[in-house]
Design an enzyme around this catalytic site. Sequence first.
Site, mmCIF file in Angstrom:
data_model
loop_
_atom_site.group_PDB
_atom_site.id
_atom_site.type_symbol
_atom_site.label_atom_id
_atom_site.label_comp_id
_atom_site.label_asym_id
_atom_site.label_seq_id
_atom_site.Cartn_x
_atom_site.Cartn_y
_atom_site.Cartn_z
ATOM 1 N N HIS A 170 0.840 -1.205 0.000
ATOM 2 C CA HIS A 170 0.000 0.000 0.000
ATOM 3 C C HIS A 170 0.873 1.252 0.000
ATOM 4 O O HIS A 170 1.826 1.346 0.760
ATOM 5 C CB HIS A 170 -0.942 0.016 1.211
ATOM 6 C CG HIS A 170 -0.254 -0.106 2.538
ATOM 7 N ND1 HIS A 170 0.279 -1.295 3.003
ATOM 8 C CD2 HIS A 170 0.026 0.813 3.497
ATOM 9 C CE1 HIS A 170 0.835 -1.101 4.181
ATOM 10 N NE2 HIS A 170 0.709 0.171 4.514
HETATM 11 P P1 AMP Z 1 1.072 1.529 7.665
HETATM 12 O O1 AMP Z 1 0.780 1.416 9.133
HETATM 13 O O2 AMP Z 1 2.015 2.631 7.329
HETATM 14 O O3 AMP Z 1 1.427 0.200 7.076
HETATM 15 O O4 AMP Z 1 -0.273 1.979 6.966
HETATM 16 C C1 AMP Z 1 -1.436 1.203 6.998
HETATM 17 C C2 AMP Z 1 -2.582 2.145 7.144
HETATM 18 O O5 AMP Z 1 -3.776 1.412 6.928
HETATM 19 C C3 AMP Z 1 -2.669 2.729 8.544
HETATM 20 O O6 AMP Z 1 -2.601 4.146 8.425
HETATM 21 C C4 AMP Z 1 -4.024 2.266 9.072
HETATM 22 O O7 AMP Z 1 -4.688 3.316 9.734
HETATM 23 C C5 AMP Z 1 -4.762 1.882 7.807
HETATM 24 N N1 AMP Z 1 -5.717 0.782 7.979
HETATM 25 C C6 AMP Z 1 -5.659 -0.252 8.848
HETATM 26 N N2 AMP Z 1 -6.736 -1.069 8.684
HETATM 27 C C7 AMP Z 1 -7.469 -0.532 7.674
HETATM 28 C C8 AMP Z 1 -8.688 -0.901 7.025
HETATM 29 N N3 AMP Z 1 -9.374 -1.971 7.383
HETATM 30 N N4 AMP Z 1 -9.141 -0.115 6.031
HETATM 31 C C9 AMP Z 1 -8.474 1.011 5.652
HETATM 32 N N5 AMP Z 1 -7.328 1.418 6.247
HETATM 33 C C10 AMP Z 1 -6.825 0.662 7.228
#
Ligand code: AMP
Length: 340
Positions: A170
């Site tokens: 992502h």
């Molecule tokens: P990272 O922590 O940098 O890997 O980014 C992952 C991001 O995904 C974080 O900012 C979370 O807040 C977000 N996240 C976690 N679970 C979900 C979900 N189910 N849907 C959308 N975003 C999410």
Amino acid sequence: MATKKAIAQIVGRVPEVYDNAVAGGSVFYFPSTVETHAEAGTEFEIRLCPALLKKPILPTPHFESDQPPSEHRPAHKDPFAPPFDPSLVVGELQDEEIEADHVFLLNKFSVVAHHFLMVTKEYESQSAPLTPGDLTHAYMTLVAARNAGKPMFAFYNCGDRSGASQPHKHLQFLPLSPEGAPIERLARIHVVEDISKPFSIQALPYANYVLRLPPTTSSQTRGELADTLVFAYLALLDLVVSAARHQPAERQELAPGPPSYNVLLTLEHIHLIPRAQETHTLKGTGEKLSINSLGFAGMLLVKCDEEMQAVKSAGVCSILQDVGMLPVNIPSTTLNESDE
Ligand code: AMP
């Protein structure tokens, strides 16, 4: 539909989808306040978000597997795989020319409004390098955001020690003021002699590699853009690998295996920052502070006043040096010399 138009529509939809998702309870918004902290010739931003005290800290997953998490960790569902919560979906891009399929989702846990993610449609690992399609779609998203008068930047936390929390690939997009993130302001004032070669921001005490993109980048065709971005990314990745190889022995022990690094992408630059470890232990509180790309953009996040004070008294640069890597000598045939 043409990719450029599709991306403009996605960017245009973000505010409305976000407002509906917050109102409907599928995005959680955590209010915060920002303090600035002057160091290394820039104003770092330290964001205090007390609601994060209540968010459970989950162990960082390992990203080496090329299998989706549900297959190697049955208890964990991949939040970036279908079926998606429809209220989080901003759009999809299918692009045969550059072989890239992405889904755009709102960040479910929003500290900054309109924070969204671009995830690969098929599972790819968060330790995998960015592909031409990832880079091109990300840059086109930044162009669309600028054209819509909503500047933002993109970031990618790559690998186990980069501060990422999800193993499915992502990239993330965060709105910000036209002046840009604190580190981007330093990159902008750097005098670059040879634009085809990367440079380092010398005021920062950790290894950091930046390539200035040609001024014509935002008007290039998709194919040209992919070439420009891939050339820049690979040149910087080489330097990341080289920095990791030339760390003192005790630092190399911290960072075994494939390199972890953070990527910051703006309309003007790509920055890569190699990582030795994910967390810094704050002397003042004993708390472990996880640092991701945002930290290296100069934007840190803390949960309480005590942590805010501990970060300021440790010094942001010293925290970033601890989780980053030490600068190493790179020949001037590869890297622009310092402009200082
Ligand atoms: P990272 O922590 O940098 O890997 O980014 C992952 C991001 O995904 C974080 O900012 C979370 O807040 C977000 N996240 C976690 N679970 C979900 C979900 N189910 N849907 C959308 N975003 C999410």
